[in-house]
Design an enzyme around this catalytic site. Structure first.
Site, short mmCIF file in Angstrom:
data_model
loop_
_atom_site.label_atom_id
_atom_site.label_comp_id
_atom_site.label_asym_id
_atom_site.label_seq_id
_atom_site.Cartn_x
_atom_site.Cartn_y
_atom_site.Cartn_z
N HIS A 188 0.83 -1.21 0.00
CA HIS A 188 0.00 0.00 0.00
C HIS A 188 0.85 1.25 0.00
CE1 HIS A 188 -4.03 -1.44 0.13
NE2 HIS A 188 -3.70 -2.34 1.01
N GLU A 427 -9.28 -9.71 -33.18
CA GLU A 427 -7.88 -10.07 -33.01
C GLU A 427 -7.41 -11.06 -34.07
OE1 GLU A 427 -6.73 -10.39 -28.53
OE2 GLU A 427 -8.60 -11.46 -28.83
N ASP A 451 -2.53 -9.24 -31.21
CA ASP A 451 -2.79 -10.53 -31.85
C ASP A 451 -3.15 -10.38 -33.32
OD1 ASP A 451 -2.26 -12.57 -29.98
OD2 ASP A 451 -4.00 -11.95 -28.81
N CYS A 498 -7.51 -1.60 -28.65
CA CYS A 498 -6.97 -1.78 -27.30
C CYS A 498 -5.60 -2.45 -27.30
CB CYS A 498 -7.95 -2.54 -26.41
SG CYS A 498 -8.20 -4.22 -26.99
C1 PEP Z 1 -4.31 -7.75 -28.28
O1 PEP Z 1 -4.16 -8.89 -28.69
O2 PEP Z 1 -4.05 -6.73 -28.93
C2 PEP Z 1 -4.79 -7.52 -26.90
C3 PEP Z 1 -5.12 -6.33 -26.47
O3 PEP Z 1 -4.88 -8.62 -26.09
P1 PEP Z 1 -3.59 -9.27 -25.36
O4 PEP Z 1 -2.41 -8.38 -25.62
O5 PEP Z 1 -3.94 -9.40 -23.94
O6 PEP Z 1 -3.51 -10.58 -26.08
MG MG Z 2 -4.97 -10.59 -27.62
#
Ligand code: PEP
Ligand code: MG
Length: 537
Positions: A188, A427, A451, A498
């Site tokens: 913490h 992905e 991915d 993402c």
């Molecule tokens: C991705 O594949 O871009 C993703 C965000 O998932 P991870 O990196 O957790 O596979």
């Molecule tokens: Mg991924």
């Protein structure tokens, strides 16, 4: 000059005088008493005073470091109110006819040891909290006060260890940095340092002789320099000036919109792996959470996390984020993320193997438990769910059926479920190519470029040998992103990124042109991306 290394807790450079933080020493002596009731009453009065202090600390922390971090003082109050703890003190006083100081210290030692030996990491971490509350009550019983005087000039605090209560009591206006010998990166205290934005190092070999000497904390390199020579000092003054300037410039962007010069807006959300990351989400002014990699709950556990454990974790995140969107990705294990208790077979091509949604769809018990926890948590904030590694419409329909039946099951049990957006990660090239059809089935797309790039370019993302073949800006990937986004918009849903590519500021303008609605990046990248967005014409 001496140079020590330690674990980095928070970036930044601090230059100043070293002050050794000495704790108030309580020497507990075991003495015999004759009136056990009066002695227990003494304990109760000290405990109540400790609770009063903790409540005040909570209020102080609430203002300085926010509700999530202040919560530790509520936990301390709860520990002091715990029946087992109090009964143990009472028992030692009445059966051994001993003083309250001794009974409290003995109870603290016993409970701290018990917590330290627990399997669960959360409970193990409570051992330090037990020591902290015990020390507080014993200090009051001994008539002592806390050592809180930092002198007049700003200092680098060097300590054996710092409890969260001590950290928060340090006068922030005089605190340049702290360096401790003990403490973990996830304690913490470390979390508080990050929230306060103070350069900090733990695990540093310390020496009391340094008290009063000049020191430099380099939170970037994990170095502590004691008694630096003039050349080193000069170099660090320059580094610090540059660092301050950069940070100041970015700080000015807090609270500002992610908007281009011609008025185009984009959502900038944060990627997290654990509720612990919420602090940097707040610190960096994220508009929401675009990817919560829920597998951390499974990876940190030695057995399948229960519905209740998951519910608590998800609830904490959505509650902390207020009404802001929190997109939680369902379990994505397999490939590089192996968990022993899942007993997955060894595969020749794990990246193309039994992973993510493929596990969930063939092991509905695991999937349903997670969905129940997610839908239950949805009643506490703005929660969205997304499913990883999708390749077909058939899979999405299967998922929707399971999700519907889980929601109906909860409703039949009288459990409230919020309005939950359900989306998928894009992905795989298959999902990108089928995105026109998939868009009719879901509420949003989040493009997992890590991915998607691996599968489109047929380059193993784990294999460093292939780096020279890897092109993060490969036109094939960029075309797929564009196509996916166009198909999303045609169907009236939103599309975001993402994967790591979302934080690549060389592409921010391209993504804006493609019309992406959201970029979800690691918290520290939010302000740098915002800066670029605001510079785009
Ligand atoms: C991705 O594949 O871009 C993703 C965000 O998932 P991870 O990196 O957790 O596979
Ligand atoms: Mg991924």
């Amino acid at each position: 000059m001496e140079v020590k290394v330690g674990k980095k807790i928070f970036n930044g450079i601090a230059i100043g005088k070293i002050k050794f933080y000495a704790k108030a020493e309580n020497k507990v002596v075991r003495t015999k008493i004759s009136d056990t009731d009066a002695e227990y009453a003494r304990y109760e009065a000290a405990r109540d005073k400790a609770i009063e202090q903790l409540n005040m600390l909570y209020e102080k922390a609430l203002i300085e470091v926010g509700e999530a971090n202040a919560e530790i003082f509520n936990v301390h109050v709860m520990l002091l109110e715990d029946d087992d703890y109090n009964e143990s003190v009472q028992n030692i006083i009445t059966t051994q006819w001993v003083n309250a100081e001794y009974a409290t210290a003995a109870t603290g030692d016993n409970f701290a040891e018990m917590f330290a030996n627990m399997d669960d990491e959360y409970f193990r971490a409570r051992s330090a909290d037990i020591k902290d509350i015990t020390e507080r009550v014993v200090t009051i019983l001994c008539g002592g006060t806390e050592n809180n005087d930092m002198g007049d000039e700003p200092v680098i605090i060097v300590a054996e260890d710092l409890a969260p209560s001590e950290t928060v009591q340090l006068d922030k206006s005089k605190l340049l940095a702290f360096v401790t010998r003990l403490g973990s990166a996830n304690s913490h205290t470390a979390i508080l340092a990050r929230t306060m934005g103070i350069p900090a190092l733990v695990g540093v070999e310390i020496d009391e002789e340094w008290n009063g000497k000049a020191g430099i904390v380099d939170g970037y390199e994990g170095k502590f320099l004691v008694d630096p020579d003039m050349d080193t000092l000069e170099g660090y003054f320059k580094k610090k000036a540059h660092d301050d300037e950069q940070k100041k410039l970015l700080q000015e962007l807090k609270g500002k919109e992610n908007i281009t010069k011609n008025g185009q807006k984009i959502n900038l959300y944060a990627n997290i792996g654990s509720p612990n990351d919420l602090i940097s989400v707040m610190e960096n002014d994220a508009g929401g959470i675009g990817l919560f990699r829920s597998e951390f709950l499974y990876l940190e556990s030695t057995t399948y996390p229960t519905e209740e454990e998951q519910f608590e974790a998800y609830k904490k995140v959505v509650e902390t984020m207020g009404g802001k969107k929190v997109i939680i990705r369902t379990l994505d294990i397999g490939a590089d993320k192996q968990i022993e208790y899942f007993e997955l077979d060894k595969e020749d091509n794990p990246a193309l193997g039994y992973r993510a949604i493929r596990i969930c769809l063939t092991r509905p018990d695991i999937f349903r438990t997670q969905l129940r926890a997610l839908f239950r948590a949805s009643a506490y904030g703005n929660l969205a769910i997304m499913y990883p590694m999708i390749i077909s419409v058939k899979e999405v329909r299967q998922i929707k059926e399971i999700s519907k039946s889980v929601r109906e099951e909860l409703k039949a049990e009288g459990i409230e479920v919020g309005n939950v957006e359900e989306g998928i990660m894009i992905e795989t090239p298959a999902a990108a190519v089928m995105s026109d059809e998939l868009a009719k089935e879901v509420d949003f797309f989040s493009i997992g470029t890590n991915d998607l790039t691996q599968y489109t370019l047929a380059i193993d993302r784990q294999n460093a040998k292939l780096d020279s073949f890897y092109d993060a800006h490969h036109p094939a990937v960029l075309r797929l992103i564009q196509m996916v986004t166009e198909n999303a918009h045609k169907a009236g849903i939103w599309s975001g990124i993402c994967g790591e590519l979302g934080a690549d500021t060389e592409l921010t303008e391209t993504f804006l042109k493609m019309g992406l609605d959201e970029l979800s990046v690691s918290p520290g990248c939010i302000l740098p991306v915002r800066k670029v967005v605001r510079e785009v014409e």
